[in-house]
Write a protein that holds these residues in place. Structure first.
Motif, PDB file in Angstrom:
ATOM      1  N   GLN A   9     -36.035  31.833 114.230  1.00 44.69           N
ATOM      2  CA  GLN A   9     -37.478  31.808 114.487  1.00 44.69           C
ATOM      3  C   GLN A   9     -38.199  32.908 113.698  1.00 44.69           C
ATOM      4  O   GLN A   9     -39.253  32.658 113.099  1.00 44.69           O
ATOM      5  N   ILE A  10     -37.603  34.101 113.672  1.00 42.57           N
ATOM      6  CA  ILE A  10     -38.200  35.216 112.916  1.00 42.57           C
ATOM      7  C   ILE A  10     -38.226  34.879 111.424  1.00 42.57           C
ATOM      8  O   ILE A  10     -39.249  35.035 110.760  1.00 42.57           O
ATOM      9  N   LYS A  11     -37.099  34.392 110.915  1.00 41.79           N
ATOM     10  CA  LYS A  11     -37.031  34.074 109.475  1.00 41.79           C
ATOM     11  C   LYS A  11     -38.039  32.989 109.101  1.00 41.79           C
ATOM     12  O   LYS A  11     -38.587  33.005 108.000  1.00 41.79           O
ATOM     13  N   ASN A  12     -38.279  32.056 110.029  1.00 45.92           N
ATOM     14  CA  ASN A  12     -39.266  30.996 109.774  1.00 45.92           C
ATOM     15  C   ASN A  12     -40.692  31.530 109.656  1.00 45.92           C
ATOM     16  O   ASN A  12     -41.537  30.899 109.032  1.00 45.92           O
ATOM     17  N   THR A  13     -40.947  32.673 110.283  1.00 49.26           N
ATOM     18  CA  THR A  13     -42.305  33.251 110.228  1.00 49.26           C
ATOM     19  C   THR A  13     -42.492  34.165 109.013  1.00 49.26           C
ATOM     20  O   THR A  13     -43.609  34.576 108.724  1.00 49.26           O
ATOM     21  N   PHE A  14     -41.403  34.504 108.329  1.00 46.09           N
ATOM     22  CA  PHE A  14     -41.504  35.451 107.209  1.00 46.09           C
ATOM     23  C   PHE A  14     -42.484  34.935 106.154  1.00 46.09           C
ATOM     24  O   PHE A  14     -42.449  33.772 105.762  1.00 46.09           O
ATOM     25  N   LEU A  15     -43.336  35.838 105.688  1.00 44.47           N
ATOM     26  CA  LEU A  15     -44.287  35.502 104.625  1.00 44.47           C
ATOM     27  C   LEU A  15     -43.633  35.700 103.259  1.00 44.47           C
ATOM     28  O   LEU A  15     -44.039  35.114 102.276  1.00 44.47           O
ATOM     29  N   HIS A  17     -39.821  35.801 101.696  1.00 43.71           N
ATOM     30  CA  HIS A  17     -38.403  35.610 101.978  1.00 43.71           C
ATOM     31  C   HIS A  17     -37.507  36.514 101.128  1.00 43.71           C
ATOM     32  O   HIS A  17     -36.296  36.538 101.318  1.00 43.71           O
ATOM     33  N   LEU A 201     -45.326  41.260 110.201  1.00 48.91           N
ATOM     34  CA  LEU A 201     -46.093  40.327 109.359  1.00 48.91           C
ATOM     35  C   LEU A 201     -47.185  41.072 108.588  1.00 48.91           C
ATOM     36  O   LEU A 201     -47.425  40.801 107.409  1.00 48.91           O
TER      37      LEU A 201
END
Length: 222
Positions: A9-15, A17, A201
């Motif tokens: 979930q955290i990696k999916n929110t990364f702006l 990568h 973020l």
């Protein structure tokens, strides 16, 4: 949610990568850290030397251990043989001790210089003037067993996003300023370690290359 799901979930929110996620495993037991390891994590952050040493002895040897807390000079020798990156180098005397212990361990230890960017007096770190004097002077040249990889900073503990953003922005600008100078051989300004569970973020928007996240992965502190 499981630790694996939290990580995803955290990696999916990364702006960004390219930004490295460091799982802050302080106070967490080995079995919890192993859950994150099995989910693919290899970078873990600890803030107490004794805890880091105990975990390092018990866990797989391909883990990158990041020292993210305030490091006392008399404790450096315990982590010098294996530490991957020391984030919070907040004085020249500490840097000298890291160099001394790295030499004994026949290593070059990567470090980040901690910059005081927050409004709170409790945060450690160099101010801009001290940092510039250190990097532009001759003091770093003899330190052959440390490598300065960049800067680290902690924003003020506040709900005010504008304050956090301006502090992170100031740190990014400082890194850019230094990167354009003629730097000593053992200094590179590639890394910018800023951002934690509550503000990663914002940190990524301001150019962070490493974020230190604990509670959003492992749940609240024990």
């Amino acid at each position: 949610m499981s630790i694996k799901e939290n990580l995803q979930q955290i990696k999916n929110t990364f702006l960004n990568h390219e930004c490295k996620l460091i799982a802050v495993s302080k106070t967490k037991p080995v079995e919890k850290i192993m859950e994150a390891y099995r989910a693919g994590m290899r970078d873990f952050g600890e803030n107490k030397v004794q805890e880091m040493v105990e975990k390092q002895e018990q866990m797989p040897k391909d883990i990158h251990w990041h020292m993210i807390g305030h490091l006392q000079r008399n404790k450096v020798k315990y982590i010098a043989p294996f530490v991957y990156l020391i984030h919070g180098v907040d004085s020249f005397k500490l840097l000298q001790e890291i160099n001394k212990q790295a030499k004994k361990a026949d290593r070059v230890i990567p470090c980040l210089l901690q910059i005081h960017i927050a409004k709170e007096e409790t945060k450690f770190g160099f101010d801009e003037k001290e940092l510039t004097e250190l990097i532009e002077g001759e003091a770093l040249k003899p330190l052959k067993n440390v490598k300065i990889e960049g800067l680290m900073g902690m924003a003020t503990y506040t709900e005010n996003e504008q304050t956090i953003r301006s502090e992170f922005s100031a740190l990014r600008n400082l890194k850019t300023l230094l990167k354009n100078k003629a730097l000593p051989e053992n200094v590179q300004m590639n890394e910018l370690s800023m951002g934690m569970s509550g503000d990663y973020l914002i940190a990524q928007k301001e150019g962070s290359t490493m974020v230190r996240i604990g509670s959003a992965i492992f749940g609240s502190r024990n």
